[in-house]
Design a protein around this motif. Structure first.
Motif, PDB file in Angstrom:
ATOM      1  N   ALA A 246       0.658  -0.958  -0.049  1.00  0.00           N
ATOM      2  CA  ALA A 246       0.102   0.178   0.017  1.00  0.00           C
ATOM      3  C   ALA A 246       0.679   1.323  -0.083  1.00  0.00           C
ATOM      4  O   ALA A 246       2.006   1.335   0.645  1.00  0.00           O
ATOM      5  CB  ALA A 246      -0.871   0.028   1.207  1.00  0.00           C
ATOM      6  N   GLY A 247       0.449   2.161  -0.940  1.00  0.00           N
ATOM      7  CA  GLY A 247       1.407   3.567  -0.751  1.00  0.00           C
ATOM      8  C   GLY A 247       0.691   4.585  -1.639  1.00  0.00           C
ATOM      9  O   GLY A 247      -0.557   4.658  -1.583  1.00  0.00           O
ATOM     10  N   SER A 256      -6.939  -3.916   0.002  1.00  0.00           N
ATOM     11  CA  SER A 256      -7.402  -5.038   1.006  1.00  0.00           C
ATOM     12  C   SER A 256      -8.563  -5.828   0.513  1.00  0.00           C
ATOM     13  O   SER A 256      -8.516  -7.141   0.424  1.00  0.00           O
ATOM     14  CB  SER A 256      -7.692  -4.420   2.366  1.00  0.00           C
ATOM     15  N   PRO A 257      -9.546  -5.308  -0.156  1.00  0.00           N
ATOM     16  CA  PRO A 257     -10.812  -6.141  -0.705  1.00  0.00           C
ATOM     17  C   PRO A 257     -10.528  -6.828  -1.666  1.00  0.00           C
ATOM     18  O   PRO A 257     -11.306  -7.829  -2.003  1.00  0.00           O
ATOM     19  CB  PRO A 257     -11.735  -5.162  -1.018  1.00  0.00           C
ATOM     20  N   LEU A 258      -9.346  -6.838  -2.494  1.00  0.00           N
ATOM     21  CA  LEU A 258      -8.784  -7.985  -3.458  1.00  0.00           C
ATOM     22  C   LEU A 258      -8.003  -8.955  -2.964  1.00  0.00           C
ATOM     23  O   LEU A 258      -7.664  -9.972  -3.558  1.00  0.00           O
ATOM     24  CB  LEU A 258      -7.867  -7.082  -4.462  1.00  0.00           C
ATOM     25  N   ARG A 259      -7.895  -8.845  -1.626  1.00  0.00           N
ATOM     26  CA  ARG A 259      -7.467  -9.948  -0.879  1.00  0.00           C
ATOM     27  C   ARG A 259      -6.083 -10.678  -1.476  1.00  0.00           C
ATOM     28  O   ARG A 259      -5.856 -11.846  -1.745  1.00  0.00           O
ATOM     29  CB  ARG A 259      -8.356 -10.996  -0.944  1.00  0.00           C
ATOM     30  N   PRO A 260      -5.110  -9.893  -1.424  1.00  0.00           N
ATOM     31  CA  PRO A 260      -3.698 -10.439  -1.343  1.00  0.00           C
ATOM     32  C   PRO A 260      -3.465 -11.405  -0.310  1.00  0.00           C
ATOM     33  O   PRO A 260      -4.085 -10.996   0.738  1.00  0.00           O
ATOM     34  CB  PRO A 260      -2.776  -9.268  -1.440  1.00  0.00           C
ATOM     35  N   THR A 261      -2.481 -12.172  -0.470  1.00  0.00           N
ATOM     36  CA  THR A 261      -2.079 -12.951   0.935  1.00  0.00           C
ATOM     37  C   THR A 261      -1.477 -12.104   2.012  1.00  0.00           C
ATOM     38  O   THR A 261      -1.695 -12.631   3.297  1.00  0.00           O
ATOM     39  CB  THR A 261      -1.107 -14.166   0.782  1.00  0.00           C
ATOM     40  N   HIS A 262      -1.006 -10.915   1.614  1.00  0.00           N
ATOM     41  CA  HIS A 262      -0.327 -10.197   2.388  1.00  0.00           C
ATOM     42  C   HIS A 262      -0.286  -8.894   2.124  1.00  0.00           C
ATOM     43  O   HIS A 262       0.004  -8.501   0.867  1.00  0.00           O
ATOM     44  CB  HIS A 262       1.364 -10.554   2.818  1.00  0.00           C
ATOM     45  N   LEU A 263      -0.677  -7.826   2.997  1.00  0.00           N
ATOM     46  CA  LEU A 263      -0.809  -6.432   2.767  1.00  0.00           C
ATOM     47  C   LEU A 263       0.186  -5.805   3.591  1.00  0.00           C
ATOM     48  O   LEU A 263       0.059  -5.676   4.673  1.00  0.00           O
ATOM     49  CB  LEU A 263      -2.080  -5.809   2.765  1.00  0.00           C
TER      50      LEU A 263
END
Length: 280
Positions: A246-247, A256-263
């Motif tokens: 995120a940046g 976040s709603p696109l559901r990466p395994t880690h953010l």
């Protein structure tokens, strides 16, 4: 099957990801619930990846909306409506595709002329001139904090490191020369959008990076990027670690709603996600 959220669907559309892309991928078994960074269920995964593929602009290369600005400039010169915020919705995509879609959006507003392949090529040439000049000469061009150190730390542990990007090879060569990165001295592979059949959010860039690095199981690989298209690429390739940063490009709330395994909040957070010490 995990249901997609309405917000995720809206974000997917804004990034040109096909309707229902989350549900379709999950139905093929590409999504697994993640708890404390480890996949639940039967998907086997090593403690650390065999290969980490990083995006370039906005991820490993500092970007202050420079790419969006150059896209906006090229489209406006050709008589289309565009602004940096709209151009930003197409970040991570192959630039000719982004140009065609942004021009089509302008036509929906009644601004511009019929979009043809030759016109897209003309606008793309203008974009390339602007972005290449930026990367060649602008004093703000630099690696993202920690990029070179992370590459070296991963390779020291025997983990392959590659870059993939929505830029074409001429632009990438300018960036690599400016930053002093190269294959094999700094990286194991660099894959550009004009070297594969389909750009993001398809898996082609990632799969080509795997091929060049001699890795065959995407579940043992990680992808790191900062856009919805990056997340889509990681999902399409069924990677074990699909890490989003995120940046300035996209916020935590957008990704976040696109559901990466880690953010994470910065590139320097990635080694910890992979279970590695940054300084070790």
């Amino acid at each position: 099957m995990v249901r997609s959220l309405p917000k995720a669907a809206r974000l997917a559309r804004s990034a040109n990801l096909a309707p229902g892309w989350l549900e379709a991928e999950e139905s093929r078994g590409w999504h697994r619930t993640v708890t404390n960074g480890v996949y639940d269920g039967a998907m086997a995964k090593p403690a650390h990846p065999l290969l980490v593929v990083f995006d370039m602009a906005g991820t490993t290369v500092h970007d202050n909306s420079d790419v969006a600005r150059c896209l906006t400039q090229a489209l406006r010169t050709a008589g289309y409506y565009c602004d940096d915020a709209l151009a930003n919705t197409r970040m991570g995509m192959a630039k000719p595709t982004a140009i065609a879609e942004l021009a089509a959006l302008s036509l929906e507003r009644g601004v511009g002329r019929a979009v043809t392949p030759s016109l897209v090529s003309e606008i793309h040439r203008d974009f390339l001139h602007a972005i290449n000049e930026h990367y060649r000469t602008h004093p703000s061009v630099r690696a993202a904090e920690g990029a070179a150190e992370i590459f070296a730390a991963l390779r020291h542990r025997g983990i392959k490191v590659a870059l993939d990007t929505a830029f074409s090879r001429p632009t990438v060569d300018v960036i690599l020369a400016r930053l002093g990165w190269s294959v094999p001295a700094t990286l194991d592979a660099v894959v550009t959008c004009d070297e594969v059949p389909k750009g993001r959010p398809a898996a082609d860039l990632f799969l080509e990076a795997m091929r060049r690095c001699g890795v065959t199981d995407s579940r043992q690989c990680a992808h790191v990027g900062d856009t919805p298209s990056d997340i889509g690429e990681g999902r399409a390739a069924a990677v074990g670690w699909n890490i989003a940063i995120a940046g300035p490009s996209h916020t935590r709330e957008q990704l976040s709603p696109l559901r990466p395994t880690h953010l994470v909040g910065a590139l320097t957070d990635v080694p910890a996600v992979l279970g590695l010490s940054f300084h070790a």
